[in-house]
Design a protein around this motif. Sequence first.
Motif, PDB file in Angstrom:
ATOM      1  N   SER A   1       0.812  -1.218   0.000  1.00 47.56           N
ATOM      2  CA  SER A   1       0.000   0.000   0.000  1.00 47.56           C
ATOM      3  C   SER A   1       0.844   1.267   0.000  1.00 47.56           C
ATOM      4  O   SER A   1       0.285   2.367  -0.059  1.00 47.56           O
ATOM      5  CB  SER A   1      -0.919   0.001   1.236  1.00 47.56           C
ATOM      6  N   GLY A   2       2.169   1.109   0.092  1.00 46.19           N
ATOM      7  CA  GLY A   2       3.041   2.278   0.093  1.00 46.19           C
ATOM      8  C   GLY A   2       3.240   2.921   1.447  1.00 46.19           C
ATOM      9  O   GLY A   2       3.740   4.046   1.529  1.00 46.19           O
ATOM     10  N   GLU A   3       2.853   2.236   2.511  1.00 47.27           N
ATOM     11  CA  GLU A   3       3.015   2.772   3.867  1.00 47.27           C
ATOM     12  C   GLU A   3       4.314   2.224   4.450  1.00 47.27           C
ATOM     13  O   GLU A   3       4.334   1.223   5.161  1.00 47.27           O
ATOM     14  CB  GLU A   3       1.813   2.393   4.735  1.00 47.27           C
ATOM     15  N   ALA A   4       5.408   2.905   4.143  1.00 55.29           N
ATOM     16  CA  ALA A   4       6.731   2.395   4.496  1.00 55.29           C
ATOM     17  C   ALA A   4       6.954   2.327   6.001  1.00 55.29           C
ATOM     18  O   ALA A   4       7.469   1.332   6.524  1.00 55.29           O
ATOM     19  CB  ALA A   4       7.809   3.261   3.841  1.00 55.29           C
ATOM     20  N   LYS A   5       6.578   3.377   6.721  1.00 58.42           N
ATOM     21  CA  LYS A   5       6.817   3.405   8.168  1.00 58.42           C
ATOM     22  C   LYS A   5       6.035   2.309   8.885  1.00 58.42           C
ATOM     23  O   LYS A   5       6.552   1.649   9.788  1.00 58.42           O
ATOM     24  CB  LYS A   5       6.457   4.779   8.718  1.00 58.42           C
ATOM     25  N   GLN A   6       4.780   2.125   8.490  1.00 59.49           N
ATOM     26  CA  GLN A   6       3.992   1.078   9.119  1.00 59.49           C
ATOM     27  C   GLN A   6       4.565  -0.296   8.793  1.00 59.49           C
ATOM     28  O   GLN A   6       4.576  -1.202   9.637  1.00 59.49           O
ATOM     29  CB  GLN A   6       2.529   1.166   8.652  1.00 59.49           C
ATOM     30  N   ALA A   7       5.058  -0.459   7.576  1.00 61.24           N
ATOM     31  CA  ALA A   7       5.660  -1.739   7.188  1.00 61.24           C
ATOM     32  C   ALA A   7       6.889  -2.032   8.034  1.00 61.24           C
ATOM     33  O   ALA A   7       7.103  -3.174   8.475  1.00 61.24           O
ATOM     34  CB  ALA A   7       6.028  -1.715   5.710  1.00 61.24           C
ATOM     35  N   MET A   8       7.720  -1.008   8.289  1.00 64.63           N
ATOM     36  CA  MET A   8       8.904  -1.203   9.130  1.00 64.63           C
ATOM     37  C   MET A   8       8.499  -1.548  10.561  1.00 64.63           C
ATOM     38  O   MET A   8       9.127  -2.391  11.216  1.00 64.63           O
ATOM     39  CB  MET A   8       9.775   0.053   9.102  1.00 64.63           C
ATOM     40  N   SER A   9       7.449  -0.896  11.042  1.00 68.03           N
ATOM     41  CA  SER A   9       6.977  -1.186  12.404  1.00 68.03           C
ATOM     42  C   SER A   9       6.481  -2.626  12.514  1.00 68.03           C
ATOM     43  O   SER A   9       6.792  -3.339  13.478  1.00 68.03           O
ATOM     44  CB  SER A   9       5.870  -0.207  12.781  1.00 68.03           C
ATOM     45  N   LYS A  10       5.719  -3.064  11.536  1.00 67.59           N
ATOM     46  CA  LYS A  10       5.214  -4.432  11.543  1.00 67.59           C
ATOM     47  C   LYS A  10       6.360  -5.438  11.395  1.00 67.59           C
ATOM     48  O   LYS A  10       6.323  -6.535  11.980  1.00 67.59           O
ATOM     49  CB  LYS A  10       4.207  -4.625  10.413  1.00 67.59           C
ATOM     50  N   ALA A  11       7.365  -5.076  10.602  1.00 69.66           N
ATOM     51  CA  ALA A  11       8.509  -5.971  10.445  1.00 69.66           C
ATOM     52  C   ALA A  11       9.256  -6.144  11.767  1.00 69.66           C
ATOM     53  O   ALA A  11       9.675  -7.256  12.120  1.00 69.66           O
ATOM     54  CB  ALA A  11       9.452  -5.424   9.372  1.00 69.66           C
ATOM     55  N   ALA A  12       9.424  -5.038  12.512  1.00 66.37           N
ATOM     56  CA  ALA A  12      10.079  -5.129  13.821  1.00 66.37           C
ATOM     57  C   ALA A  12       9.254  -5.986  14.784  1.00 66.37           C
ATOM     58  O   ALA A  12       9.810  -6.786  15.562  1.00 66.37           O
ATOM     59  CB  ALA A  12      10.288  -3.728  14.390  1.00 66.37           C
ATOM     60  N   LYS A  13       7.940  -5.846  14.751  1.00 67.94           N
ATOM     61  CA  LYS A  13       7.072  -6.645  15.615  1.00 67.94           C
ATOM     62  C   LYS A  13       7.149  -8.119  15.236  1.00 67.94           C
ATOM     63  O   LYS A  13       7.220  -8.996  16.105  1.00 67.94           O
ATOM     64  CB  LYS A  13       5.638  -6.137  15.499  1.00 67.94           C
ATOM     65  N   ALA A  14       7.156  -8.395  13.920  1.00 72.73           N
ATOM     66  CA  ALA A  14       7.254  -9.788  13.473  1.00 72.73           C
ATOM     67  C   ALA A  14       8.581 -10.401  13.875  1.00 72.73           C
ATOM     68  O   ALA A  14       8.652 -11.572  14.280  1.00 72.73           O
ATOM     69  CB  ALA A  14       7.088  -9.849  11.948  1.00 72.73           C
ATOM     70  N   GLU A  15       9.660  -9.620  13.803  1.00 71.17           N
ATOM     71  CA  GLU A  15      10.974 -10.123  14.217  1.00 71.17           C
ATOM     72  C   GLU A  15      10.984 -10.425  15.717  1.00 71.17           C
ATOM     73  O   GLU A  15      11.588 -11.411  16.163  1.00 71.17           O
ATOM     74  CB  GLU A  15      12.040  -9.087  13.866  1.00 71.17           C
ATOM     75  N   LYS A  16      10.298  -9.603  16.504  1.00 65.73           N
ATOM     76  CA  LYS A  16      10.248  -9.804  17.947  1.00 65.73           C
ATOM     77  C   LYS A  16       9.555 -11.129  18.289  1.00 65.73           C
ATOM     78  O   LYS A  16       9.998 -11.876  19.177  1.00 65.73           O
ATOM     79  CB  LYS A  16       9.512  -8.622  18.584  1.00 65.73           C
ATOM     80  N   TYR A  17       8.479 -11.444  17.610  1.00 67.25           N
ATOM     81  CA  TYR A  17       7.713 -12.649  17.920  1.00 67.25           C
ATOM     82  C   TYR A  17       8.271 -13.900  17.243  1.00 67.25           C
ATOM     83  O   TYR A  17       8.284 -14.979  17.845  1.00 67.25           O
ATOM     84  CB  TYR A  17       6.253 -12.465  17.507  1.00 67.25           C
ATOM     85  N   LEU A  18       8.732 -13.764  15.991  1.00 63.16           N
ATOM     86  CA  LEU A  18       9.140 -14.953  15.234  1.00 63.16           C
ATOM     87  C   LEU A  18      10.593 -15.339  15.437  1.00 63.16           C
ATOM     88  O   LEU A  18      10.949 -16.520  15.407  1.00 63.16           O
ATOM     89  CB  LEU A  18       8.880 -14.728  13.739  1.00 63.16           C
ATOM     90  N   GLN A  19      11.440 -14.338  15.591  1.00 59.07           N
ATOM     91  CA  GLN A  19      12.880 -14.598  15.700  1.00 59.07           C
ATOM     92  C   GLN A  19      13.392 -15.360  14.464  1.00 59.07           C
ATOM     93  O   GLN A  19      14.209 -16.273  14.578  1.00 59.07           O
ATOM     94  CB  GLN A  19      13.188 -15.387  16.981  1.00 59.07           C
ATOM     95  N   LYS A  20      12.877 -14.968  13.298  1.00 60.03           N
ATOM     96  CA  LYS A  20      13.300 -15.582  12.031  1.00 60.03           C
ATOM     97  C   LYS A  20      13.705 -14.475  11.063  1.00 60.03           C
ATOM     98  O   LYS A  20      12.890 -13.998  10.262  1.00 60.03           O
ATOM     99  CB  LYS A  20      12.172 -16.437  11.437  1.00 60.03           C
ATOM    100  N   PRO A  21      14.949 -14.032  11.110  1.00 63.23           N
ATOM    101  CA  PRO A  21      15.369 -12.907  10.269  1.00 63.23           C
ATOM    102  C   PRO A  21      15.270 -13.197   8.778  1.00 63.23           C
ATOM    103  O   PRO A  21      15.118 -12.278   7.978  1.00 63.23           O
ATOM    104  CB  PRO A  21      16.832 -12.678  10.698  1.00 63.23           C
TER     105      PRO A  21
END
Length: 502
Positions: free
Chosen positions: A108-128
Motif C-alpha cells: 500500500s506504500g506505507e513504508a513506516k507502518q511496514a517497518m513497524s510491523k517488520a520489527a514486531k514480526a521479528e520480535k515474535y518470530l525470531q526468524k530474520p
Amino acid sequence: MLWSLLKILIFVAVIALLAMGAVYLMESDGGMQITIAGTEYTFGPLQSVIAAAILVVLVWIGLKLLSLLVATLHFLNGDETALSRYFDRNREKKGFEALSDGFVALASGEAKQAMSKAAKAEKYLQKPELTNLLTAQAAEMAGDTRKATETYKKLIENENTRFVGVCGIMKQKLSEGDTKTARKLAEKAFQLKPRHEETQDVLLKLQAQAHDWAGARNTLNAKLKSGSLPRDVVTRREAVLALSEAQDIIAEGASIDGQEQAIEANRLSPDLVPAAAMAARSYIAAGKTRKAIRVLKKAWDAQPHPDLAAAFAAINPTETAEERVKRFTTLTNIHPQHPETRLVRTELHIVAEDFPEARRALGDLAETAADARALTLMAAIERGEGAPDSVVQGWLAKALNAPRGPQWVCENCNHIHANWLPVCENCESFDTLAWKSPQANEVGSATGANILPLLANSPETTSIVSDQEFIDADTDGPESTETADPEDGPAADDAKKEKPAG
C-alpha cells in the motif's frame, strides 16, 4: 435404521442393569466400616460405591495437579513442555499476523507502518530470513538507504537469502549510478542463479555498457539455454555484439581483426545495416568487390539505407557521375519504389546534372513524404532547372520546418542518435536502436542530404543544401538560395571535372 434401533436397545439395557444394581445395593445388608482417629464410620453398600468413585476422582485430580507442577518447573527451567509450546504457538500466530500486515502495508506504500510491523514480526518470530526482506524493502521505500543496506548485508550472510541480498544491494548501486560495483554484484547474482531472467537482463545491459563483449556473449548464451530469448533474437544480438567489438577494435587501430569481426557480424545478421556497411568496406579494403556488392545487395533487399548507399559508392570512388548512375542500378533495381531508393537515385541524377531525370526519380515524395531531405532535393532540382529564387526559397523554407525523416531512434525512450550504437546514449538500453521516423520533429537529421557527397566521389564535399543553409535561406532572403545551385556547388564541380568532354 437397524443400527439406530440397536443403539436404543443397548441404552435401555444399560439403564435397566444400573437400576437393578442400585436396587440390589439398597436391599443388601452389610456395608463398609472405616475408623479414622478413633471415630468409626459405617457406610452402606450404595454409600460405599459412591465413596469409592469420589476417591478415584480425587486421586485423578491429584495426579493432574502433580503433573502440572512438574511441567511448571520444567517450563521455568527452560525445557520444552506443553506449556512452552502453547506460548510459542501464540507468539508465532502474532508474528505471522504482523508479517502479513507488514507486506500489506508495503504493497500500500506505507513504508513506516511496514517497518513497524517488520520489527514486531521479528520480535515474535525470531526468524530474520523472513522479516529482513520486509525490513529492507520498507527501508528503501522510506528512503532509509543505510538501514536497507545493513539489512541486505544480513540477508547475504544467510545461504538461503544470499541471492536476494546481492540483488538488493545491486539495485541500490544502480540507483546510485555505481555501475562498476553493480556489474560485479550482477555477476555474483548470476553465479548464484544463472537462470534468473531479470539478473540476466541487468548483467547483459551492464556488460554492454562496459564494452565487455565476451562477458555479454556468455550471458546471451545463458539466456538462450534458459529459454528466456528465442534463437533468432539471440542470433541478432550476437551480431550486435560482434559489430560492437569490431567498432572497438577498429577504434584501437587493429583494422584486420575489426574487419573479421564486422564480417562475422554480417554473417550472423545480414539485415543489420551497420554490420553490412562495415563488412562491405572490409571487403573493399581487401579488394573483394564482388563480396562487398553481394553483402550490400542482401542488406538493401532487407532495408534500403543511406549507409549502404555510401558503402556502395565507396566501391569505385574514381568513376564519373554518369558511370555511377549506371552502376547504382544494381542496387536501385531492388525495391525501386522504396523512398530511400528514389532519394538515392534523385541525388545521383542531380550530381550528374540530369535534373529532369532527377525530378522523375523523386516523383511525388516532396508532397506525399515531405521530409527535409526530399524537400531539399526538390529545391536543388528547381535551381538546376533555372527556377526563380522565390520558388527555390519556398522549398527551402518548407524543408526548414519539415520532419527530418528516418533516423536511428531508440525504441525504448525515443531518443535520436546521429549514428548507430549498441547501447542507447539516453536510457542505456542494449540493442534498441531502429531506423525509423521519430515521433516528434527534431532540429537535425541523421543523414539529411549528407549522402550526396559520398555519391559524388569526394568525402570532403558538402551536401547540396546543409541545415545551416536552410537557416540562411530563411533569414537572408533570395540571395541565400544561391548555395543550392548544383552548378555552383562543390559536388557539381567534382562531377564536372569527371564528366567526359562532349
